[in-house]
Design a protein around this motif. Sequence first.
Motif, PDB file in Angstrom:
ATOM      1  N   GLY A 100       0.644  -1.582   0.019  1.00 51.18           N
ATOM      2  CA  GLY A 100       0.416  -0.195  -0.466  1.00 51.18           C
ATOM      3  C   GLY A 100       0.915   1.570   0.020  1.00 51.18           C
ATOM      4  N   TYR A 101       2.460   1.226  -0.334  1.00 52.66           N
ATOM      5  CA  TYR A 101       2.693   2.344   0.027  1.00 52.66           C
ATOM      6  C   TYR A 101       2.944   2.982  -1.526  1.00 52.66           C
ATOM      7  CZ  TYR A 101       7.086   5.541   0.211  1.00 52.66           C
ATOM      8  OH  TYR A 101       7.955   7.173   0.412  1.00 52.66           O
ATOM      9  N   ASP A 102       2.196   4.412  -1.280  1.00 52.95           N
ATOM     10  CA  ASP A 102       2.283   5.064  -2.621  1.00 52.95           C
ATOM     11  C   ASP A 102       3.682   5.961  -3.012  1.00 52.95           C
ATOM     12  OD1 ASP A 102       1.299   7.239  -4.055  1.00 52.95           O
ATOM     13  OD2 ASP A 102       0.441   8.536  -2.256  1.00 52.95           O
ATOM     14  N   ARG A 103       4.117   4.737  -4.080  1.00 56.48           N
ATOM     15  CA  ARG A 103       5.436   5.437  -5.218  1.00 56.48           C
ATOM     16  C   ARG A 103       4.875   7.141  -5.414  1.00 56.48           C
ATOM     17  NH1 ARG A 103       3.440   2.624 -11.469  1.00 56.48           N
ATOM     18  NH2 ARG A 103       1.494   4.160 -11.548  1.00 56.48           N
ATOM     19  N   TRP A 104       4.293   7.624  -5.657  1.00 59.52           N
ATOM     20  CA  TRP A 104       3.839   9.026  -5.844  1.00 59.52           C
ATOM     21  C   TRP A 104       5.373  10.054  -4.489  1.00 59.52           C
ATOM     22  CZ3 TRP A 104       3.212  10.342 -10.123  1.00 59.52           C
ATOM     23  CH2 TRP A 104       2.419  10.366 -11.054  1.00 59.52           C
ATOM     24  N   TRP A 105       5.477   9.123  -3.981  1.00 62.33           N
ATOM     25  CA  TRP A 105       6.235   9.806  -2.812  1.00 62.33           C
ATOM     26  C   TRP A 105       8.077   9.367  -2.787  1.00 62.33           C
ATOM     27  CZ3 TRP A 105       4.748  12.717   0.831  1.00 62.33           C
ATOM     28  CH2 TRP A 105       3.299  12.539   1.505  1.00 62.33           C
ATOM     29  N   VAL A 106       7.904   8.906  -3.956  1.00 61.18           N
ATOM     30  CA  VAL A 106       9.342   8.477  -4.177  1.00 61.18           C
ATOM     31  C   VAL A 106       9.189  10.049  -5.448  1.00 61.18           C
ATOM     32  CG1 VAL A 106      10.497   6.673  -5.761  1.00 61.18           C
ATOM     33  CG2 VAL A 106       9.554   5.973  -4.338  1.00 61.18           C
ATOM     34  N   VAL A 107       8.942  10.276  -6.341  1.00 55.85           N
ATOM     35  CA  VAL A 107       8.828  11.331  -7.316  1.00 55.85           C
ATOM     36  C   VAL A 107       9.400  12.672  -6.132  1.00 55.85           C
ATOM     37  CG1 VAL A 107       7.624  12.768  -8.325  1.00 55.85           C
ATOM     38  CG2 VAL A 107       6.962  10.486  -8.656  1.00 55.85           C
ATOM     39  N   PRO A 108       8.815  13.553  -5.507  1.00 54.96           N
ATOM     40  CA  PRO A 108       9.953  14.921  -4.832  1.00 54.96           C
ATOM     41  C   PRO A 108      11.002  14.001  -4.718  1.00 54.96           C
ATOM     42  CG  PRO A 108       8.156  13.973  -3.284  1.00 54.96           C
ATOM     43  CD  PRO A 108       7.689  12.948  -4.782  1.00 54.96           C
ATOM     44  N   ALA A 109      11.501  13.173  -3.514  1.00 48.85           N
ATOM     45  CA  ALA A 109      12.921  12.686  -3.680  1.00 48.85           C
ATOM     46  C   ALA A 109      13.990  13.059  -4.610  1.00 48.85           C
ATOM     47  CB  ALA A 109      12.650  11.320  -2.972  1.00 48.85           C
ATOM     48  N   ALA A 110      13.014  12.077  -6.211  1.00 50.72           N
ATOM     49  CA  ALA A 110      13.979  12.132  -6.957  1.00 50.72           C
ATOM     50  C   ALA A 110      14.276  13.269  -7.547  1.00 50.72           C
ATOM     51  CB  ALA A 110      13.538  11.260  -8.188  1.00 50.72           C
ATOM     52  N   LEU A 111      13.051  14.355  -7.590  1.00 52.86           N
ATOM     53  CA  LEU A 111      13.115  15.936  -8.030  1.00 52.86           C
ATOM     54  C   LEU A 111      14.665  16.359  -7.572  1.00 52.86           C
ATOM     55  CD1 LEU A 111       9.552  16.563  -9.248  1.00 52.86           C
ATOM     56  CD2 LEU A 111      11.351  16.153 -10.436  1.00 52.86           C
ATOM     57  N   ALA A 112      14.496  16.295  -5.637  1.00 52.89           N
ATOM     58  CA  ALA A 112      15.489  16.728  -4.872  1.00 52.89           C
ATOM     59  C   ALA A 112      17.064  16.808  -5.471  1.00 52.89           C
ATOM     60  CB  ALA A 112      14.551  16.825  -4.021  1.00 52.89           C
ATOM     61  N   ILE A 113      16.743  15.497  -5.635  1.00 53.09           N
ATOM     62  CA  ILE A 113      18.422  15.102  -6.139  1.00 53.09           C
ATOM     63  C   ILE A 113      18.897  15.868  -6.833  1.00 53.09           C
ATOM     64  CG2 ILE A 113      19.859  12.903  -6.563  1.00 53.09           C
ATOM     65  CD1 ILE A 113      18.222  11.150  -4.715  1.00 53.09           C
ATOM     66  N   HIS A 114      18.177  15.411  -8.222  1.00 50.87           N
ATOM     67  CA  HIS A 114      18.495  16.039  -9.912  1.00 50.87           C
ATOM     68  C   HIS A 114      17.992  17.424  -9.752  1.00 50.87           C
ATOM     69  CE1 HIS A 114      18.801  12.809 -12.838  1.00 50.87           C
ATOM     70  NE2 HIS A 114      18.439  12.608 -11.862  1.00 50.87           N
ATOM     71  N   LEU A 115      17.229  18.621  -8.501  1.00 55.20           N
ATOM     72  CA  LEU A 115      17.520  19.942  -8.550  1.00 55.20           C
ATOM     73  C   LEU A 115      18.962  20.146  -8.024  1.00 55.20           C
ATOM     74  CD1 LEU A 115      13.859  20.452  -7.043  1.00 55.20           C
ATOM     75  CD2 LEU A 115      14.999  21.225  -9.359  1.00 55.20           C
ATOM     76  N   CYS A 116      19.216  19.582  -6.960  1.00 55.72           N
ATOM     77  CA  CYS A 116      20.119  20.066  -6.914  1.00 55.72           C
ATOM     78  C   CYS A 116      21.961  19.492  -7.618  1.00 55.72           C
ATOM     79  CB  CYS A 116      20.801  18.267  -4.996  1.00 55.72           C
ATOM     80  SG  CYS A 116      19.717  19.041  -3.761  1.00 55.72           S
ATOM     81  N   ILE A 117      21.925  18.181  -7.999  1.00 57.95           N
ATOM     82  CA  ILE A 117      23.090  18.310  -8.902  1.00 57.95           C
ATOM     83  C   ILE A 117      23.216  19.135 -10.117  1.00 57.95           C
ATOM     84  CG2 ILE A 117      23.576  16.285  -8.425  1.00 57.95           C
ATOM     85  CD1 ILE A 117      22.595  14.426 -10.528  1.00 57.95           C
ATOM     86  N   GLY A 118      22.174  19.345 -10.249  1.00 55.11           N
ATOM     87  CA  GLY A 118      21.657  20.308 -11.990  1.00 55.11           C
ATOM     88  C   GLY A 118      21.803  22.109 -11.814  1.00 55.11           C
ATOM     89  N   MET A 119      22.822  22.313 -11.109  1.00 57.67           N
ATOM     90  CA  MET A 119      23.163  23.118 -10.773  1.00 57.67           C
ATOM     91  C   MET A 119      24.456  23.037 -11.791  1.00 57.67           C
ATOM     92  SD  MET A 119      24.113  26.146  -9.915  1.00 57.67           S
ATOM     93  CE  MET A 119      25.207  27.115  -9.468  1.00 57.67           C
ATOM     94  N   ALA A 120      24.959  21.602 -11.906  1.00 56.75           N
ATOM     95  CA  ALA A 120      26.099  21.588 -12.871  1.00 56.75           C
ATOM     96  C   ALA A 120      25.443  22.950 -13.851  1.00 56.75           C
ATOM     97  CB  ALA A 120      26.431  20.590 -13.235  1.00 56.75           C
ATOM     98  N   TYR A 121      24.597  23.216 -14.750  1.00 59.25           N
ATOM     99  CA  TYR A 121      24.779  23.977 -15.563  1.00 59.25           C
ATOM    100  C   TYR A 121      24.372  25.259 -15.331  1.00 59.25           C
ATOM    101  CZ  TYR A 121      24.040  19.592 -18.736  1.00 59.25           C
ATOM    102  OH  TYR A 121      24.069  18.690 -19.594  1.00 59.25           O
ATOM    103  N   GLY A 122      24.662  25.206 -13.701  1.00 58.98           N
ATOM    104  CA  GLY A 122      25.059  27.284 -13.635  1.00 58.98           C
ATOM    105  C   GLY A 122      25.886  27.380 -13.047  1.00 58.98           C
ATOM    106  N   PHE A 123      27.467  27.283 -13.941  1.00 61.41           N
ATOM    107  CA  PHE A 123      28.279  26.864 -13.206  1.00 61.41           C
ATOM    108  C   PHE A 123      28.895  28.096 -13.426  1.00 61.41           C
ATOM    109  CE2 PHE A 123      29.233  24.314  -9.976  1.00 61.41           C
ATOM    110  CZ  PHE A 123      30.454  23.996  -9.537  1.00 61.41           C
ATOM    111  N   SER A 124      28.296  28.373 -14.842  1.00 65.36           N
ATOM    112  CA  SER A 124      28.751  30.668 -15.685  1.00 65.36           C
ATOM    113  C   SER A 124      28.795  30.981 -14.899  1.00 65.36           C
ATOM    114  CB  SER A 124      27.575  29.714 -16.890  1.00 65.36           C
ATOM    115  OG  SER A 124      26.528  30.494 -16.654  1.00 65.36           O
TER     116      SER A 124
END
Length: 223
Positions: free
Chosen positions: A24-48
């Motif tokens: 019964g675990y709601d799989r949609w809880w995984v989505v914000p966690a995954a997005l949070a990780i990618h929002l952190c490492i996505g700063m690579a494209y802001g290094f300019s």
Amino acid sequence: MASVPAANSKAGFLARESTIAGPGYDRWWVVPAALAIHLCIGMAYGFSVFWLPMTKLVATADPAVCSNLSFMAALTTTSCNWTVPQVTHIFETFIAMLGISAALWGGWLEHAGPRKAGFIAALCWGGGLVIGGIGVSMHQLWLVWLGCGILGGVGQGLGYITPVSTLIKWFPDRRGMATGMAIMGYGGGAMIGAPIAVALMKHYSAGGGTGVASTLITMGNLY
């Protein structure tokens, strides 16, 4: 109502066995966690936002003396400013390391589980920025490359594949959507991180200097 994941009491918190969810675990809880990780490492494209300030770290640099500085000398000089091409190698390095580390440790991720891989990714990416900030404060380009480029690149690779692999497993019926959500976060990382970096540099440079070193260290700890 989502149930609490059924953790194995004998397994460590980071172990793959501890990530197995109960019925019964709601799989949609995984989505914000995954997005949070990618929002952190996505700063690579802001290094300019760092490139120009990083070429103005030494106020007393003599352009006549520094104009003929060799590539190897630039790695350790403390009296000459770096050039834009020299500092942009940081971006090239961590993007290359992203692909290399993802290829090398992609299989390991499947056995180790997302928590352990994500934890190591956080240490490498955040720790790499901190080391890079120390390198900027010491004006040692090789240390900036080592921290932001190599170590940060490993964090990029593990941080990129961990959410993608996890979302695909949780959404076998919507694989395209799951992958798209993760990549959306990676693309949005610069949109959020770059303005934060600019604001931090402005704050830290109020008393003089560029504020690059303190900004990298702060963002590394934040991530």
